[in-house]
Design a protein around this motif. Structure first.
Motif, PDB file in Angstrom:
ATOM      1  N   LEU A  97      -9.043   4.036  -5.238  1.00  0.00           N
ATOM      2  CA  LEU A  97      -9.876   3.340  -4.268  1.00  0.00           C
ATOM      3  C   LEU A  97      -9.382   1.912  -4.037  1.00  0.00           C
ATOM      4  CD1 LEU A  97     -13.432   4.610  -5.247  1.00  0.00           C
ATOM      5  CD2 LEU A  97     -11.964   5.391  -3.379  1.00  0.00           C
ATOM      6  N   ASP A  98      -8.888   1.264  -5.093  1.00  0.00           N
ATOM      7  CA  ASP A  98      -8.325  -0.082  -4.935  1.00  0.00           C
ATOM      8  C   ASP A  98      -7.114  -0.053  -4.002  1.00  0.00           C
ATOM      9  OD1 ASP A  98     -10.171  -1.283  -6.575  1.00  0.00           O
ATOM     10  OD2 ASP A  98      -8.903  -1.241  -8.375  1.00  0.00           O
ATOM     11  N   LEU A  99      -6.252   0.951  -4.158  1.00  0.00           N
ATOM     12  CA  LEU A  99      -5.056   1.048  -3.320  1.00  0.00           C
ATOM     13  C   LEU A  99      -5.420   1.318  -1.855  1.00  0.00           C
ATOM     14  CD1 LEU A  99      -2.730   3.102  -5.699  1.00  0.00           C
ATOM     15  CD2 LEU A  99      -2.472   0.694  -5.041  1.00  0.00           C
ATOM     16  N   VAL A 100      -6.421   2.171  -1.638  1.00  0.00           N
ATOM     17  CA  VAL A 100      -6.850   2.437  -0.265  1.00  0.00           C
ATOM     18  C   VAL A 100      -7.480   1.185   0.343  1.00  0.00           C
ATOM     19  CG1 VAL A 100      -8.387   3.808   1.198  1.00  0.00           C
ATOM     20  CG2 VAL A 100      -7.152   4.895  -0.679  1.00  0.00           C
ATOM     21  N   ALA A 101      -8.246   0.462  -0.456  1.00  0.00           N
ATOM     22  CA  ALA A 101      -8.846  -0.787   0.036  1.00  0.00           C
ATOM     23  C   ALA A 101      -7.756  -1.768   0.466  1.00  0.00           C
ATOM     24  CB  ALA A 101      -9.737  -1.404  -1.044  1.00  0.00           C
ATOM     25  N   GLU A 102      -6.690  -1.840  -0.318  1.00  0.00           N
ATOM     26  CA  GLU A 102      -5.574  -2.717   0.033  1.00  0.00           C
ATOM     27  C   GLU A 102      -4.921  -2.275   1.348  1.00  0.00           C
ATOM     28  OE1 GLU A 102      -2.912  -2.710  -3.264  1.00  0.00           O
ATOM     29  OE2 GLU A 102      -4.328  -3.722  -4.613  1.00  0.00           O
ATOM     30  N   ASP A 103      -4.794  -0.965   1.544  1.00  0.00           N
ATOM     31  CA  ASP A 103      -4.212  -0.457   2.789  1.00  0.00           C
ATOM     32  C   ASP A 103      -5.071  -0.822   3.999  1.00  0.00           C
ATOM     33  OD1 ASP A 103      -2.069   0.658   1.484  1.00  0.00           O
ATOM     34  OD2 ASP A 103      -2.886   2.702   1.446  1.00  0.00           O
ATOM     35  N   ILE A 104      -6.386  -0.751   3.838  1.00  0.00           N
ATOM     36  CA  ILE A 104      -7.291  -1.080   4.943  1.00  0.00           C
ATOM     37  C   ILE A 104      -7.177  -2.556   5.299  1.00  0.00           C
ATOM     38  CG2 ILE A 104      -9.705  -1.224   5.658  1.00  0.00           C
ATOM     39  CD1 ILE A 104     -10.234   1.229   3.851  1.00  0.00           C
ATOM     40  N   VAL A 105      -7.219  -3.402   4.275  1.00  0.00           N
ATOM     41  CA  VAL A 105      -7.119  -4.855   4.524  1.00  0.00           C
ATOM     42  C   VAL A 105      -5.774  -5.196   5.135  1.00  0.00           C
ATOM     43  CG1 VAL A 105      -7.042  -7.112   3.407  1.00  0.00           C
ATOM     44  CG2 VAL A 105      -8.775  -5.434   2.709  1.00  0.00           C
ATOM     45  N   ARG A 106      -4.719  -4.540   4.677  1.00  0.00           N
ATOM     46  CA  ARG A 106      -3.381  -4.788   5.208  1.00  0.00           C
ATOM     47  C   ARG A 106      -3.301  -4.348   6.673  1.00  0.00           C
ATOM     48  NH1 ARG A 106      -0.806  -1.717   1.937  1.00  0.00           N
ATOM     49  NH2 ARG A 106      -0.851  -3.256   0.259  1.00  0.00           N
ATOM     50  N   PHE A 107      -3.987  -3.284   7.013  1.00  0.00           N
ATOM     51  CA  PHE A 107      -3.999  -2.805   8.387  1.00  0.00           C
ATOM     52  C   PHE A 107      -4.718  -3.794   9.300  1.00  0.00           C
ATOM     53  CE2 PHE A 107      -5.760  -0.466  11.974  1.00  0.00           C
ATOM     54  CZ  PHE A 107      -4.696   0.317  12.378  1.00  0.00           C
ATOM     55  N   VAL A 108      -5.807  -4.333   8.813  1.00  0.00           N
ATOM     56  CA  VAL A 108      -6.618  -5.262   9.624  1.00  0.00           C
ATOM     57  C   VAL A 108      -5.982  -6.647   9.681  1.00  0.00           C
ATOM     58  CG1 VAL A 108      -8.848  -6.448   9.784  1.00  0.00           C
ATOM     59  CG2 VAL A 108      -8.741  -4.014   9.218  1.00  0.00           C
ATOM     60  N   LYS A 109      -5.410  -7.067   8.551  1.00  0.00           N
ATOM     61  CA  LYS A 109      -4.806  -8.408   8.470  1.00  0.00           C
ATOM     62  C   LYS A 109      -3.358  -8.281   8.004  1.00  0.00           C
ATOM     63  CE  LYS A 109      -7.943 -10.061   5.692  1.00  0.00           C
ATOM     64  NZ  LYS A 109      -8.799 -10.995   4.883  1.00  0.00           N
ATOM     65  N   PRO A 110      -2.473  -7.787   8.874  1.00  0.00           N
ATOM     66  CA  PRO A 110      -1.078  -7.615   8.467  1.00  0.00           C
ATOM     67  C   PRO A 110      -0.437  -8.949   8.089  1.00  0.00           C
ATOM     68  CG  PRO A 110      -1.298  -7.426  10.834  1.00  0.00           C
ATOM     69  CD  PRO A 110      -2.692  -7.470  10.291  1.00  0.00           C
ATOM     70  N   ALA A 111       0.534  -8.874   7.200  1.00  0.00           N
ATOM     71  CA  ALA A 111       1.236 -10.101   6.778  1.00  0.00           C
ATOM     72  C   ALA A 111       1.956 -10.708   7.970  1.00  0.00           C
ATOM     73  CB  ALA A 111       2.228  -9.760   5.668  1.00  0.00           C
ATOM     74  N   ALA A 112       1.978 -12.009   8.002  1.00  0.00           N
ATOM     75  CA  ALA A 112       2.645 -12.708   9.126  1.00  0.00           C
ATOM     76  C   ALA A 112       4.135 -12.492   9.066  1.00  0.00           C
ATOM     77  CB  ALA A 112       2.311 -14.195   9.021  1.00  0.00           C
TER      78      ALA A 112
END
Length: 212
Positions: free
Chosen positions: A197-212
């Motif tokens: 669940l932690d890894l999926v949460a990271e994927d969601i946040v990364r999708f919404v706020k991609p690295a610059a």
């Protein structure tokens, strides 16, 4: 005159109609509850209408006065989960814009839905395999969820309204979320559930706020 007939006869017309409607709704609910039990104990293919009739304590005529087929009944069970799922996904965009911990709690809520309706996940999978057209229904409902989050004002989701690539990305993300939450609910990850669940949460946040 039976007690039921006497009771109905003593009611005014409007009251009698409301009473009959309540009885009809109660009978339908009883059939659905019985079907949940039967589908939880047997596969969709193996579950027989006679099994549901026995569990519900109703006649075949009564069953068919409420549902045209086993598929319509199974679809009604699936329908019960739709509002809850939509309400959950309405919350996702703003949470994803906050931080990973908020998304992680959201995922735990999704796992909770799977646990609450633990018989529905395998039922949906079987319906997609054995009932022509049900897969199209699931895809259509996914599109509804995508449109729901696209109207949130969060850029990563809003772009799904005009950008095909972004829309497919959202669909793949949602597929991942649903798949992992279902597996966690079934206990397939065991003590590693939190990591998943932690890894999926990271994927969601990364999708919404991609690295610059």
């Amino acid at each position: 005159m039976t007690v039921l007939a006497k009771d109905m006869a003593e009611k005014p017309a409007g009251g009698r109609a409301a009473y009959l409607e309540r009885r009809r709704a109660a009978t339908r609910d009883g059939i659905v509850r019985a079907a949940r039990q039967v589908f939880a104990e047997a596969s969709y293919v193996d579950a027989k209408i006679d099994d549901i009739l026995g569990a519900a304590g109703v006649s075949r005529a009564t069953f068919y006065s409420h549902f045209e087929s086993k598929l319509e009944l199974a679809s009604a069970i699936y329908e019960e989960t739709v509002p809850q799922t939509r309400a959950l996904f309405e919350r996702l965009p703003l949470l994803a814009r906050q931080d990973r911990s908020a998304v992680r709690e959201w995922l735990a809520d999704f796992v909770g839905i799977h646990l609450e309706h633990r018989y529905v996940t395998p039922l949906i999978a079987q319906l997609q395999l054995f009932e022509t057209g049900f897969r199209a229904r699931i895809l259509a409902d996914t599109e509804v969820l995508i449109d729901l989050v696209a109207g949130s004002g969060v850029d990563a989701f809003a772009k799904a309204s005009t950008d095909d690539r972004q829309r497919i990305g959202v669909r793949l993300l949602f597929n991942q979320i649903a798949h992992v939450c279902a597996e966690v609910a079934r206990g397939e990850f065991g003590v590693q559930s939190d990591i998943c669940l932690d890894l999926v949460a990271e994927d969601i946040v990364r999708f919404v706020k991609p690295a610059a």
